[in-house]
Write a protein that holds these residues in place. Sequence first.
Motif, mmCIF file in Angstrom:
data_model
loop_
_atom_site.group_PDB
_atom_site.id
_atom_site.type_symbol
_atom_site.label_atom_id
_atom_site.label_comp_id
_atom_site.label_asym_id
_atom_site.label_seq_id
_atom_site.Cartn_x
_atom_site.Cartn_y
_atom_site.Cartn_z
ATOM 1 N N LYS A 167 19.176 94.428 56.577
ATOM 2 C CA LYS A 167 19.762 93.163 55.144
ATOM 3 C C LYS A 167 19.431 91.834 55.329
ATOM 4 N N ALA A 168 19.158 91.646 57.472
ATOM 5 C CA ALA A 168 18.747 90.532 57.633
ATOM 6 C C ALA A 168 17.619 90.676 57.694
ATOM 7 N N VAL A 169 16.619 92.210 57.926
ATOM 8 C CA VAL A 169 15.177 92.133 57.918
ATOM 9 C C VAL A 169 14.454 91.497 56.130
ATOM 10 N N LYS A 170 15.085 92.107 55.439
ATOM 11 C CA LYS A 170 15.065 91.710 54.612
ATOM 12 C C LYS A 170 15.845 90.552 53.679
ATOM 13 N N LYS A 171 16.290 89.374 54.054
ATOM 14 C CA LYS A 171 16.844 88.226 54.535
ATOM 15 C C LYS A 171 14.797 87.325 54.461
ATOM 16 N N GLY A 172 14.762 87.983 55.864
ATOM 17 C CA GLY A 172 13.590 87.248 56.524
ATOM 18 C C GLY A 172 12.480 87.248 55.829
ATOM 19 N N ALA A 173 12.263 88.279 55.469
ATOM 20 C CA ALA A 173 11.209 88.578 54.120
ATOM 21 C C ALA A 173 10.939 87.910 53.442
ATOM 22 N N GLU A 174 11.963 87.766 52.808
ATOM 23 C CA GLU A 174 12.036 86.623 51.675
ATOM 24 C C GLU A 174 11.571 85.242 51.702
ATOM 25 N N LEU A 175 11.439 84.774 52.992
ATOM 26 C CA LEU A 175 11.205 83.539 53.123
ATOM 27 C C LEU A 175 10.038 83.446 53.115
ATOM 28 N N ASN A 176 9.243 82.357 52.525
ATOM 29 C CA ASN A 176 8.227 81.280 52.115
ATOM 30 C C ASN A 176 7.693 80.627 53.887
ATOM 31 N N SER A 177 8.838 79.644 53.900
ATOM 32 C CA SER A 177 8.708 78.667 54.992
ATOM 33 C C SER A 177 10.169 78.672 55.887
ATOM 34 N N LEU A 178 9.077 78.065 57.466
ATOM 35 C CA LEU A 178 10.863 78.284 58.135
ATOM 36 C C LEU A 178 10.207 77.734 59.496
ATOM 37 N N SER A 179 11.408 76.759 60.375
ATOM 38 C CA SER A 179 10.764 76.275 61.645
ATOM 39 C C SER A 179 11.378 76.970 62.550
ATOM 40 N N TYR A 180 11.254 76.594 63.652
ATOM 41 C CA TYR A 180 12.023 77.264 64.669
ATOM 42 C C TYR A 180 11.187 76.221 66.152
ATOM 43 N N ASP B 207 16.563 92.014 70.934
ATOM 44 C CA ASP B 207 18.122 91.246 70.553
ATOM 45 C C ASP B 207 17.835 90.297 68.571
ATOM 46 N N ILE B 208 18.927 90.496 67.573
ATOM 47 C CA ILE B 208 19.051 89.838 66.687
ATOM 48 C C ILE B 208 20.563 89.302 66.394
ATOM 49 N N TRP B 209 20.424 87.603 65.884
ATOM 50 C CA TRP B 209 22.075 87.397 65.854
ATOM 51 C C TRP B 209 21.740 87.125 64.384
ATOM 52 N N VAL B 210 22.932 87.664 63.718
ATOM 53 C CA VAL B 210 23.055 87.594 62.112
ATOM 54 C C VAL B 210 23.771 86.778 61.819
ATOM 55 N N ALA B 211 24.152 85.412 61.481
ATOM 56 C CA ALA B 211 24.929 84.922 60.219
ATOM 57 C C ALA B 211 25.121 85.009 59.338
ATOM 58 N N PRO B 212 26.703 84.841 58.707
ATOM 59 C CA PRO B 212 26.910 84.779 56.957
ATOM 60 C C PRO B 212 25.925 85.048 55.513
ATOM 61 N N GLY B 213 26.066 85.978 54.996
ATOM 62 C CA GLY B 213 24.891 85.914 54.377
ATOM 63 C C GLY B 213 23.589 86.370 55.195
ATOM 64 N N ASP B 214 23.213 87.135 55.782
ATOM 65 C CA ASP B 214 22.614 87.779 56.343
ATOM 66 C C ASP B 214 21.278 86.668 57.242
ATOM 67 N N ARG B 215 21.652 85.800 57.351
ATOM 68 C CA ARG B 215 20.668 85.086 57.926
ATOM 69 C C ARG B 215 20.467 85.131 59.478
ATOM 70 N N THR B 216 19.603 85.194 59.987
ATOM 71 C CA THR B 216 19.143 85.832 60.638
ATOM 72 C C THR B 216 18.695 83.949 61.758
ATOM 73 N N VAL B 217 19.464 83.874 62.970
ATOM 74 C CA VAL B 217 19.687 82.477 63.581
ATOM 75 C C VAL B 217 19.260 82.804 64.613
ATOM 76 N N LYS B 218 19.143 83.428 65.494
ATOM 77 C CA LYS B 218 18.334 83.756 67.032
ATOM 78 C C LYS B 218 17.660 85.487 66.752
ATOM 79 N N PHE B 219 16.603 85.367 67.505
ATOM 80 C CA PHE B 219 15.923 86.511 67.593
ATOM 81 C C PHE B 219 15.100 86.883 68.874
ATOM 82 N N ARG B 220 15.847 88.166 69.976
ATOM 83 C CA ARG B 220 15.185 88.106 71.451
ATOM 84 C C ARG B 220 14.412 89.664 71.490
#
Length: 286
Positions: free
Chosen positions: A53-66, A227-240
């Motif tokens: 679910k977290a992967v799907k949420k990330g796949a739907e993003l068009n832009s991101l900053s980190y 490693d992946i840290w997932v917040a409510p709403g299937d939102r990835t906030v950190k990935f290792r």
Amino acid sequence: MAHRSRTSPRVVGALLLGAVLCGTAACTADGSPDDRSGASDRPHATTVTAVRKAVKKGAELNSLSYRLSGKVPGQGTVKGTASFSLRPRAADMRMTASGGAQEGEFSVRLVGDAGYLGGGGRVAAVLDGRHWLKFALEDKEAGGFGGMLRQADQDPAAQASLLARSDDVKKIGEETVDGVRTTHYAGVVDVAELPKKRADNSPLDAGRRTKVVEQYQQLGVSELHLDIWVAPGDRTVKFRERARAAQGPLDVTIRFFDANKPVTVQAPPGSDTLDLEQKLREAKLD
């Protein structure tokens, strides 16, 4: 002069490897796996579903900053920030390297099919006073330079999707990241086995996954710790991710913010840019 002109782009390329291959990451000091012997040896269906679910949420993003920090093989400690957009294709990365073979600040911009490498005064010293070097991303004559820029054309969703294909993905527990309550998942991926695995229901097409696997193979990575840290709403906030590459341990942390916010990247001024393609054409005419 010729030797120095090769050095600066090579340093930027090494920094890019850390940024794109650790599309979302956090790491230990020596790149070795954590001891998680207390966890179950087999993936639980609900755990795999949560990661997908977290992967799907990330796949739907068009832009991101980190923001990123960590270690890159052969280059010591790196840190920086990046913003990218898939449509239109654009990226702006600003990196600093220290404690390695080369040190300094470097920038990378992607605007459509063009890439730009910048390094302040160090680059200006070898580019006749100009601060940027321009490449066509698909220009085969650019050799290694073009390859460096293609590394910046990254796909974080494809990188994160590999965790769902791990044979031992586990739920580690609840953790707070930057004030946000998250669930931490982790697993180990055999890079050589990935192309042999049967396609799953990932929102990513096979071509995107194949591309990211090939990037790891080119680095000489055989085993990938994710490693992946997932917040409510299937939102990835950190990935290792951690791995031992051919030139040493890869150990980088990235934290995400500003999902789906507009990203605008402008090409550097033409007067401050050396166009590699143009220089190659001129050289052929001489």
